[in-house]
Scaffold this motif. Structure first.
Motif, PDB file in Angstrom:
ATOM      1  N   TYR A 180      51.560  38.619  32.888  1.00 15.77           N
ATOM      2  CA  TYR A 180      51.193  37.215  33.022  1.00 15.77           C
ATOM      3  C   TYR A 180      50.975  36.572  31.652  1.00 15.77           C
ATOM      4  O   TYR A 180      50.428  37.207  30.754  1.00 15.77           O
ATOM      5  N   TRP A 209      40.813  37.448  38.508  1.00 19.85           N
ATOM      6  CA  TRP A 209      41.800  37.450  39.592  1.00 19.85           C
ATOM      7  C   TRP A 209      41.130  36.893  40.840  1.00 19.85           C
ATOM      8  O   TRP A 209      39.991  37.233  41.162  1.00 19.85           O
ATOM      9  N   ASN A 255      44.548  40.554  35.042  1.00 19.72           N
ATOM     10  CA  ASN A 255      45.234  39.474  35.744  1.00 19.72           C
ATOM     11  C   ASN A 255      44.170  38.391  35.867  1.00 19.72           C
ATOM     12  O   ASN A 255      43.112  38.687  36.423  1.00 19.72           O
ATOM     13  N   LYS A 277      43.843  45.590  47.205  1.00 18.78           N
ATOM     14  CA  LYS A 277      42.955  44.589  47.793  1.00 18.78           C
ATOM     15  C   LYS A 277      41.964  45.220  48.758  1.00 18.78           C
ATOM     16  O   LYS A 277      40.765  44.971  48.696  1.00 18.78           O
TER      17      LYS A 277
HETATM   18  C1  LIG Z   1      44.184  42.853  39.125  1.00 22.70           C
HETATM   19  C2  LIG Z   1      44.746  43.212  40.462  1.00 22.70           C
HETATM   20  N1  LIG Z   1      44.115  44.120  41.193  1.00 22.70           N
HETATM   21  C3  LIG Z   1      44.550  44.473  42.408  1.00 22.70           C
HETATM   22  C4  LIG Z   1      45.688  43.889  42.940  1.00 22.70           C
HETATM   23  C5  LIG Z   1      46.059  44.298  44.340  1.00 22.70           C
HETATM   24  O1  LIG Z   1      47.239  44.883  44.488  1.00 22.70           O
HETATM   25  P1  LIG Z   1      47.742  45.388  45.882  1.00 22.70           P
HETATM   26  O2  LIG Z   1      46.749  44.984  46.934  1.00 22.70           O
HETATM   27  O3  LIG Z   1      49.062  44.757  46.068  1.00 22.70           O
HETATM   28  O4  LIG Z   1      47.809  46.881  45.751  1.00 22.70           O
HETATM   29  C6  LIG Z   1      46.385  42.935  42.219  1.00 22.70           C
HETATM   30  C7  LIG Z   1      47.563  42.258  42.780  1.00 22.70           C
HETATM   31  O5  LIG Z   1      47.978  41.200  42.374  1.00 22.70           O
HETATM   32  C8  LIG Z   1      45.900  42.591  40.937  1.00 22.70           C
HETATM   33  O6  LIG Z   1      46.536  41.690  40.177  1.00 22.70           O
END
Ligand SMILES: Cc1ncc(COP(=O)(O)O)c(C=O)c1O
Length: 411
Positions: free
Chosen positions: A336, A137, A187, A113
């Motif tokens: 998913y 997402w 996602n 993130k």
């Molecule tokens: C597509 C995608 N990118 C990035 C992330 C970020 O993951 P994290 O911040 O937990 O490393 C997620 C988490 O759900 C995700 O689904």
């Protein structure tokens, strides 16, 4: 109140318009609600969270324990990441994606993130447009908008397995388009683009001088005949205008450790590192030591998880497709399922007619005690997202409850 006390600001001005416009993460909200109901004694089964249900492998945890006892890790370290971790991420990129990057092209972040927020902040000026394939997402549009950018959605539905075409991307391109987002596996849909389609999208971006921001966090979770393709690996010419976001969360069951990274051209990575040096400094060293063990080790743990996810994937897709009015294409990656529930909307179930997937998700939580995320969170109402990263028994019980509830649907 004394005369010197300033009068309160009008409510509208207490929070800036920029941050006030950010909505709560719907996925985290669903997960929190499910956990709260569970804590209150309700037998809720949660399909909301996007995290593996496995513990982090022991050898990774051991590395963190050791790091805790090493005073070197009790201090500030370079804001952009431990040099040994950056080198290991570069080596892992060569191993897994097949292209060479220098450690100076890597920035270690607090999860994927933060990687996204910093990458968009480093790339976008106010008004710059980012093409965002939908269903997307939930965090992408928010991170683009906070950076001053404008997300431009391109919607794909179940008829194409949620994959956008070059024609659709081209129709969305304007003079202001700076970046195209490319996420495969996706996602919330689990869609995976073929090597040929991945290359074609990369070529289209190259032809129009666009940047590609690609999120590779589910690179190791692909099933059946699907294969993961890293866009900068197949198109070396694109590397000067390509940012990769990745992390340890999904591959090593490390969502809580908060380690991700950005890979890109040196100038952009340097700019993002400067931003991080003021915002958060280095990622917790203990987590970085754990990530170092993870990316330096083999992929045995993810192979075992992939096997379990694949089994659950087949079960959930079969069970969802057994429901009248529900269509669930087979996801080829991530963890998913993203069924269309349009055929159920408007029907009467237990005295209620859900007109939207948001209302249907609320009904399912209330009546079946099952938590799912409505498609509204991903830019496409009419769908639900179910994470199948939960135990096999819970999965079957949870989907059986949905089956029973939706079987009551009447016109
Ligand atoms: C597509 C995608 N990118 C990035 C992330 C970020 O993951 P994290 O911040 O937990 O490393 C997620 C988490 O759900 C995700 O689904």
């Amino acid at each position: 109140m004394s005369a010197a006390t300033p009068s309160p600001e009008p409510t509208a001005r207490r929070v800036s318009a920029r941050v006030g416009a950010i909505s709560e993460s719907a996925t985290l909200a669903v997960d929190a609600k499910a956990k709260a109901l569970k804590a209150a004694g309700r037998p809720v089964i949660g399909f909301g969270a996007g995290e593996p249900d496995f513990p982090t492998p022991d050898y990774i945890v051991d590395a963190a324990v050791e790091a805790c006892r090493n005073p070197k890790y009790h201090r500030y370290t370079p804001a952009g990441g431990l040099p040994e971790l950056k080198a290991a991420i570069a080596a892992k990129t060569l191993r897994d994606s097949g292209y060479e990057v220098d450690a100076s092209q890597v920035l270690v972040t607090n999860g994927g993130k933060q990687a996204l927020y910093e990458a968009f902040a480093a790339l976008l000026d106010p008004g710059d447009e980012v093409i965002v394939p939908a269903p997307y997402w939930t965090t992408y549009p928010e991170s683009i908008r906070l950076a001053g950018g404008v997300p431009v959605e391109v919607v794909a539905d179940e008829s194409t397995g949620y994959r956008v075409s070059i024609e659709q991307l081209e129709a969305a391109r304007t003079e202001r388009t700076k970046v195209v987002l490319f996420v495969s596996p996706s996602n919330p849909t689990g869609a995976v683009y073929s090597p040929a389609d991945t290359e074609a999208i990369g070529r289209w971006a190259l032809e129009h001088g666009l940047w590609v921001l690609t999120d590779e966090i589910y690179e190791h979770l692909v099933y059946g005949d699907a294969t993961f393709t890293s866009i900068p690996a197949v198109l070396p010419e694109l590397r000067e205008k390509c940012i990769v976001v990745n992390g340890v969360a999904k591959t090593y069951a490390m969502t809580g450790w908060r380690v991700g990274w950005v890979i890109g051209p040196k100038d952009v990575v340097k700019a993002a590192t400067n931003l991080q040096s003021h915002a958060t400094s280095n990622v917790a060293n203990v987590s970085q030591a754990a990530a170092l063990a993870a990316v330096s080790g083999d992929l045995e743990a993810v192979a075992a998880m992939r096997e379990a996810f694949d089994r659950r994937r087949k079960t959930i897709v079969r069970m969802l497709n057994e429901i009248d009015g529900v269509i669930c294409p087979e996801p080829e990656g991530a963890f998913y399922a993203y069924p269309s529930v349009k055929g159920v909307l408007g029907k009467e179930i237990r005295g209620k007619r859900s007109q939207s997937s948001l209302e249907l998700a609320a009904l399912i939580l209330e009546e079946a005690e099952v938590a799912v995320v409505p498609g509204e969170a991903f830019g496409t109402p009419g769908y639900l997202r179910l994470s199948y990263a939960l135990g096999d028994e819970d999965l079957v019980e949870g989907v059986s409850r949905i089956q029973k509830l939706l079987a009551e649907a009447k016109d």
